[in-house]
Design an enzyme around this catalytic site. Structure first.
Site, mmCIF file in Angstrom:
data_model
loop_
_atom_site.group_PDB
_atom_site.id
_atom_site.type_symbol
_atom_site.label_atom_id
_atom_site.label_comp_id
_atom_site.label_asym_id
_atom_site.label_seq_id
_atom_site.Cartn_x
_atom_site.Cartn_y
_atom_site.Cartn_z
ATOM 1 N N SER A 70 -4.648 -29.419 -3.025
ATOM 2 C CA SER A 70 -5.848 -28.504 -3.299
ATOM 3 C C SER A 70 -6.796 -28.643 -2.344
ATOM 4 O O SER A 70 -6.452 -28.199 -1.285
ATOM 5 C CB SER A 70 -6.470 -28.658 -4.740
ATOM 6 O OG SER A 70 -6.947 -27.664 -4.953
ATOM 7 N N ASP A 76 -4.967 -26.270 11.522
ATOM 8 C CA ASP A 76 -4.754 -24.823 12.110
ATOM 9 C C ASP A 76 -6.003 -24.479 13.331
ATOM 10 O O ASP A 76 -5.476 -23.852 14.080
ATOM 11 C CB ASP A 76 -5.012 -23.794 10.979
ATOM 12 C CG ASP A 76 -3.888 -23.636 10.090
ATOM 13 O OD1 ASP A 76 -2.775 -24.269 10.325
ATOM 14 O OD2 ASP A 76 -3.796 -22.644 8.938
ATOM 15 N N LYS A 101 -0.510 -27.278 -3.595
ATOM 16 C CA LYS A 101 -1.116 -26.580 -4.581
ATOM 17 C C LYS A 101 -2.061 -25.653 -3.987
ATOM 18 O O LYS A 101 -3.080 -26.111 -3.692
ATOM 19 C CB LYS A 101 -1.950 -27.652 -5.600
ATOM 20 C CG LYS A 101 -2.464 -26.904 -6.607
ATOM 21 C CD LYS A 101 -3.444 -27.858 -7.319
ATOM 22 C CE LYS A 101 -3.992 -27.256 -8.343
ATOM 23 N NZ LYS A 101 -5.187 -26.417 -7.934
#
Length: 538
Positions: free
Chosen positions: A296, A307, A321
């Protein structure tokens, strides 16, 4: 011009055609909802009036709710008024109580398992191993840990008397304890690494209220002490508040960057989260540690910084998740935590690994998407923890040994200098023998299965001598197993002692002394150009 006119009329036709169909589908859905709720209400009324036995409305309806939610996903949960404290603790990390983990021994007695530093249990002098006898006038004998936990919790400011028996003592001890707002530490430890004093280390266990501010302050302190690079440890961090995750990312990247988007069925669930402040340090080399239990919010932090080419991720693939939960108030002071959206990282990827909708529609087992989760830039391979270690970590013999050690050693040296001696190891081995310590051995189970299959297929009699010889080689041999797993056993022994003197902070400091992931992270951060090379390869 003709093409534009045609396109306009086609678009108008589609709009006029689809609008009635969408309205019809919505009307059908609304009718279906009302119909089935009506059926459910009528069914319960009939049961309540005519069923042969009286029904407990709370139990029956709660079971129905649980069954309904079970088919959705593991994160959508109903909380009754009595359970709302659990929901509050999940989001804030706070609850009213004494600040200690409790556990049950084999003889069904409940003991203090691990007090938190600076909390009431530790302040009044409760120790690991203390057996809980009474809370005020309530006898705790035979009560499960869940019930004892509820009795220990309560409104902050309320006082009660806890009676315990300390191992090795005949007379019980009484403690007057005042409950407080207990906040489980989100960041139990940070510091400069002993193996490389210019590398800072922060261990973050959950994303609860205020953790981003705590972490920002920790980074500033570490830099003042000489940190030139940083390791952020998110291993085992199951997540928490998305806002805190965004603010932690913001510590390392500039203002107004898109970090994550949430997309759901209703417009209010669609949100874009951006950084809001100027960073504390947008240049400090950063490695993030993750594993299969990082989920999460941990995946938002590690995935977005991956990224954005801002951090090198080291460890094993994360949980996957990518579902967002929101809370909704229900009548009679209840609450619902429900999944309302999926989140998407800056690259557009959704890291959710299991498609629960597909599971419902196929009525099969949940399938994991191989693309789900965060794949580290540097993947670590770890030896599987021996089965014996799991059982020893949770056995009474380790607790009893720890209590005996603490009674013989009133003080502990600095965690950095603490070591388990050969005499300590020998003492635990002897105690395990005397306690007839046993554990499930997978090899024994597999051999039993093979014997059953051989008997079923008619091969056993011919191979009996081979089976007997193998069975003898696989016999339980505690001395041999202690020798084989000595390194790991010493680690759990050290943890058992350190938590009694130095609490959660000490446990983390002890655990990172000999840690392969941290050693790799230090290598990346201190080897010339290694960190930059990994980032530029993305």
């Amino acid at each position: 011009m003709k093409l534009k006119t045609f396109t306009f009329h086609l678009s108008l036709f589609i709009l006029l055609f689809l609008a009635p169909s969408q309205a019809k589908a919505q009307n059908k859905h609304t009718f279906d909802v009302a119909k089935h709720i009506d059926i459910f209400n009528a069914l319960y009324r009939e049961l309540d009036m005519f069923y042969v036995d009286s029904l407990d409305a709370h139990n029956i309806i709660t079971q129905g709710i649980d069954a309904m939610l079970e088919d959705l996903d593991p994160y959508t949960e109903y909380y009754s008024e009595e359970d709302m404290g659990d929901l509050k603790m999940m989001t804030t990390g706070k609850y009213g109580g004494i600040g200690s983990i409790i556990r049950m021994k084999k003889d069904s007695t409940v003991i203090i398992g691990e007090p938190y530093a600076g909390m009431p249990a530790a302040e009044v002098g409760l120790q690991v191993g203390d057996i809980l006898l009474k809370i005020d006038t309530i006898d705790l004998k035979g009560k499960p840990t869940s019930e004892v936990s509820e009795l220990l919790r309560g409104e902050p400011g309320t006082t009660f008397t806890l009676v315990v028996r300390r191992p090795g003592e005949t007379e019980p001890r009484s403690f007057s304890i005042t409950r407080r707002n207990i906040k489980v530490p989100a960041m139990p430890y940070y510091g400069l690494l002993r193996q490389s004093p210019t590398v800072g280390y922060i261990n973050l266990t959950q994303f609860t209220e205020g953790c981003s501010k705590e972490m920002a302050a920790a980074l500033v302190e570490l830099k003042e002490k000489g940190a030139k690079s940083l390791i952020l440890d998110l291993r085992g961090n199951g997540g928490g508040l998305i806002g805190e995750a965004i603010d932690i990312v913001n510590i390392f990247v500039r203002k107004d960057l898109k970090i994550v988007e949430t997309k759901g069925k209703v417009e209010s669930a669609n949100t874009t989260y951006q950084t809001r402040f100027e960073p504390i340090d947008a240049d400090i080399p950063l490695v993030i540690l993750v594993n299969g239990n990082s989920a999460s919010a941990s995946e938002i932090v590690s995935g977005s910084l991956q990224d954005l080419h801002r951090a090198v991720i080291v460890g094993t693939k994360t949980f996957g998740k990518g579902l967002v939960q929101s809370t909704r108030e229900l009548p009679y002071n209840g609450g619902l935590k429900l999944t309302t959206a999926k989140y998407y990282l800056p690259s557009g990827r959704c890291i959710q690994a299991i498609d629960y909708k597909q599971k419902r529609e196929s009525k099969g087992a949940a399938k994991r998407d191989s693309l789900g989760g965060i794949m580290p830039d540097v993947v670590m391979k770890h030896d599987t923890l021996a089965n014996m270690l799991y059982y020893l970590s949770n056995d009474d013999v380790l607790v009893d040994w720890g209590t005996r050690y603490m009674q013989a050693h009133p003080q502990l040296p600095a965690v950095s200098d603490f070591q388990i001696t050969d005499a300590d190891f020998a003492e635990l081995r002897q105690m395990a023998k005397e306690a007839d310590f046993k554990y499930d051995r997978m090899s024994e189970k597999r051999l039993d299965d093979l014997k059953k299959m051989a008997k079923f297929e008619g091969y056993y009699d011919d191979a009996k001598s081979e089976f007997d010889a193998l069975e003898k080689k696989l016999e339980h041999n505690l001395d041999r197993d202690f020798d084989i797993h000595q390194r790991d056993i010493r680690k759990i022994m050290a943890q058992e002692i350190v938590k009694r003197f130095a609490y959660q902070s000490g446990c983390v400091e002890e655990s990172i002394k000999d840690d392969e992931d941290i050693s790799k992270a230090v290598e990346i951060l201190t080897t010339s150009a290694s960190h930059k090379q990994i980032l530029t390869k993305k």
